[in-house]
Design a protein around this motif. Structure first.
Motif, PDB file in Angstrom:
ATOM      1  N   PHE A  71      25.439  39.455  39.280  1.00 26.58           N
ATOM      2  CA  PHE A  71      26.387  38.344  39.441  1.00 26.58           C
ATOM      3  C   PHE A  71      27.616  38.821  40.212  1.00 26.58           C
ATOM      4  CE2 PHE A  71      30.248  36.288  37.709  1.00 26.58           C
ATOM      5  CZ  PHE A  71      30.043  34.989  38.184  1.00 26.58           C
ATOM      6  N   PHE A  72      28.154  39.974  39.818  1.00 30.19           N
ATOM      7  CA  PHE A  72      29.324  40.516  40.516  1.00 30.19           C
ATOM      8  C   PHE A  72      28.952  41.016  41.915  1.00 30.19           C
ATOM      9  CE2 PHE A  72      30.771  41.331  36.006  1.00 30.19           C
ATOM     10  CZ  PHE A  72      31.693  40.292  36.002  1.00 30.19           C
ATOM     11  N   LEU A  73      27.746  41.553  42.060  1.00 23.69           N
ATOM     12  CA  LEU A  73      27.288  41.986  43.381  1.00 23.69           C
ATOM     13  C   LEU A  73      27.186  40.795  44.330  1.00 23.69           C
ATOM     14  CD1 LEU A  73      26.180  44.047  45.354  1.00 23.69           C
ATOM     15  CD2 LEU A  73      23.931  43.811  44.283  1.00 23.69           C
ATOM     16  N   THR A  74      26.743  39.655  43.813  1.00 25.05           N
ATOM     17  CA  THR A  74      26.678  38.436  44.623  1.00 25.05           C
ATOM     18  C   THR A  74      28.076  38.001  45.047  1.00 25.05           C
ATOM     19  OG1 THR A  74      24.676  37.736  43.464  1.00 25.05           O
ATOM     20  CG2 THR A  74      25.868  36.050  44.679  1.00 25.05           C
ATOM     21  N   VAL A 123      40.136  43.991  43.392  1.00 25.30           N
ATOM     22  CA  VAL A 123      40.020  43.633  41.977  1.00 25.30           C
ATOM     23  C   VAL A 123      38.554  43.526  41.576  1.00 25.30           C
ATOM     24  CG1 VAL A 123      40.648  41.918  40.222  1.00 25.30           C
ATOM     25  CG2 VAL A 123      42.235  42.441  42.072  1.00 25.30           C
ATOM     26  N   LEU A 124      37.706  43.007  42.475  1.00 21.81           N
ATOM     27  CA  LEU A 124      36.279  42.880  42.162  1.00 21.81           C
ATOM     28  C   LEU A 124      35.634  44.245  41.948  1.00 21.81           C
ATOM     29  CD1 LEU A 124      33.725  41.217  41.794  1.00 21.81           C
ATOM     30  CD2 LEU A 124      33.447  41.176  44.277  1.00 21.81           C
ATOM     31  N   LEU A 150      32.505  35.423  29.846  1.00 19.97           N
ATOM     32  CA  LEU A 150      33.448  36.452  30.291  1.00 19.97           C
ATOM     33  C   LEU A 150      33.250  36.761  31.773  1.00 19.97           C
ATOM     34  CD1 LEU A 150      35.631  38.578  29.706  1.00 19.97           C
ATOM     35  CD2 LEU A 150      33.798  40.172  29.101  1.00 19.97           C
ATOM     36  N   CYS A 151      32.013  36.828  32.223  1.00 20.58           N
ATOM     37  CA  CYS A 151      31.734  37.125  33.635  1.00 20.58           C
ATOM     38  C   CYS A 151      32.359  36.077  34.552  1.00 20.58           C
ATOM     39  CB  CYS A 151      30.225  37.194  33.873  1.00 20.58           C
ATOM     40  SG  CYS A 151      29.429  38.620  33.093  1.00 20.58           S
ATOM     41  N   HIS A 152      32.245  34.804  34.161  1.00 21.23           N
ATOM     42  CA  HIS A 152      32.832  33.748  34.984  1.00 21.23           C
ATOM     43  C   HIS A 152      34.358  33.805  34.948  1.00 21.23           C
ATOM     44  CE1 HIS A 152      28.728  32.008  34.687  1.00 21.23           C
ATOM     45  NE2 HIS A 152      29.025  31.576  35.905  1.00 21.23           N
ATOM     46  N   PHE A 156      36.708  34.371  38.221  1.00 18.53           N
ATOM     47  CA  PHE A 156      37.859  33.507  38.511  1.00 18.53           C
ATOM     48  C   PHE A 156      39.115  34.357  38.715  1.00 18.53           C
ATOM     49  CE2 PHE A 156      41.623  31.235  36.962  1.00 18.53           C
ATOM     50  CZ  PHE A 156      41.625  30.142  37.826  1.00 18.53           C
ATOM     51  N   LEU A 157      39.285  35.395  37.873  1.00 22.12           N
ATOM     52  CA  LEU A 157      40.428  36.299  38.000  1.00 22.12           C
ATOM     53  C   LEU A 157      40.435  36.969  39.368  1.00 22.12           C
ATOM     54  CD1 LEU A 157      42.838  37.852  36.693  1.00 22.12           C
ATOM     55  CD2 LEU A 157      41.159  39.533  35.908  1.00 22.12           C
TER      56      LEU A 157
END
Length: 326
Positions: A71-74, A123-124, A150-152, A156-157
């Motif tokens: 998800f974060f890689l995307t 940040v990512l 939490l991932c979403h 957003f952060l």
């Protein structure tokens, strides 16, 4: 977006002090080098588009990749696509021919988007380090901690901090009293090059860029190093060789991306004004603008077993469909 940005950048300027546009010098004193760079940048940009788009498609098509890590890689792939597209097309136009100009509004839009996405990526990468820390150091509680909600929130952060970062730095940069020649010693409208173009007092801007650099560059890299210190300790405590190898593979791709991005970005932004956007700075800008977004998907796909399997499944399906049609 453009009308909103234009109101931000025009506020505080008299009409007769607003330049019509800027000249992005690049390597205009070396036309042969610019033609070589045009070919190289074009190839890298195409690979960036294909590689990052592939990762986004794989995440949406393969249910096995619906995990926090991918998800974060995307999100990283989306950031890289937007980041490169905000600057490379204009860069290619300037490299191709004698016209090196960019309008004042075009420069402002590029600066806002470029700076915001760069801050968001910092940040990512920190969020991705936190995900790897939980996966290695708290494996039994990983699913409970890294739940989708939490991932979403973290995603957003990431995007919100990018917007905050650019709204702090970009307006004050575009309100600087620029020299009349309007020649930007760089390839893109970025803060260091525009500060160098200013003919007035830039102490506030220099202080601002130092603070922003500390918050978005030095802060995250320090936290990333701390998290990887804990990860290294946890990996060394693993008894089996296979377990240590798996944990190393889990983190090595992310660590390589962090090294590539932060080294080049820090070298450009954390330095005195007198060294902003010199020849070395131009190559560093090219590196983190063009090369790093291209290497990111290659690092993750070539070193990641799940991504390689997802690619094989995707191409396997295509072959099966083709053979069934025949």
């Amino acid at each position: 977006v453009a009308p909103c940005i234009s109101r931000w950048v025009l506020d505080g300027h008299d009409n007769d002090t607003i330049p019509d546009g800027f000249i992005l010098l690049g390597f205009s004193d070396n036309p042969r080098l610019e033609m070589v760079l045009f070919v190289v940048v074009s190839v890298f940009y195409m690979v960036t588009l294909v590689g990052n788009t592939t990762i986004i498609l794989l995440f949406h098509l393969d249910p096995h990749l619906h995990t926090p890590m991918y998800f974060f890689l995307t999100n990283l792939s989306i950031l890289d696509l937007c980041f490169t597209t905000s600057s490379i097309p204009q860069m290619l136009v300037n490299l191709w021919g004698p016209d090196k100009t960019i309008s004042y509004l075009g420069c402002a839009v590029q600066l806002y988007i470029f700076l915001g996405l760069a801050a968001a990526e910092c940040v990512l990468l920190l969020v991705m380090a936190f995900d790897r820390y939980v996966a290695v150091c708290q494996p039994l509680h990983y699913a409970a901690i890294m739940h989708p909600h939490l991932c979403h929130k973290l995603a957003f952060l990431v995007w919100a901090t990018g917007i905050f970062g650019t709204l702090v730095q970009s307006p004050t940069t575009m309100k600087l009293p620029f020299c009349h020649h309007h020649q930007v010693d760089g390839f893109v409208c970025e803060v260091p090059a525009l500060i160098r173009l200013a003919c007035g007092d830039t102490h506030v801007n220099e202080l601002q860029i130092s603070v922003i650099g500390a918050v978005f560059l030095m802060g995250p890299i320090l936290l990333i190093l701390i998290s990887y210190g804990h990860i290294a300790k946890a990996v060394l405590a693993i008894q089996s060789r296979e377990g240590r190898s798996k944990a190393f593979r889990t983190c090595s791709s992310h660590l390589a991306v962090v090294f590539l991005y932060y080294c080049s970005a820090t070298a450009v932004y954390i330095q005195p004004r007198s060294h902003f956007s010199q020849k070395r700075g131009k190559f560093l800008t090219l590196f983190y603008t063009v090369v790093t977004p291209t290497l990111n998907p290659l690092i993750y796909t070539l070193r990641n077993k799940d991504m390689k399997e997802a690619l094989q499944k995707l191409f396997g399906r295509d072959r099966n469909r083709t053979s069934s049609v025949e």
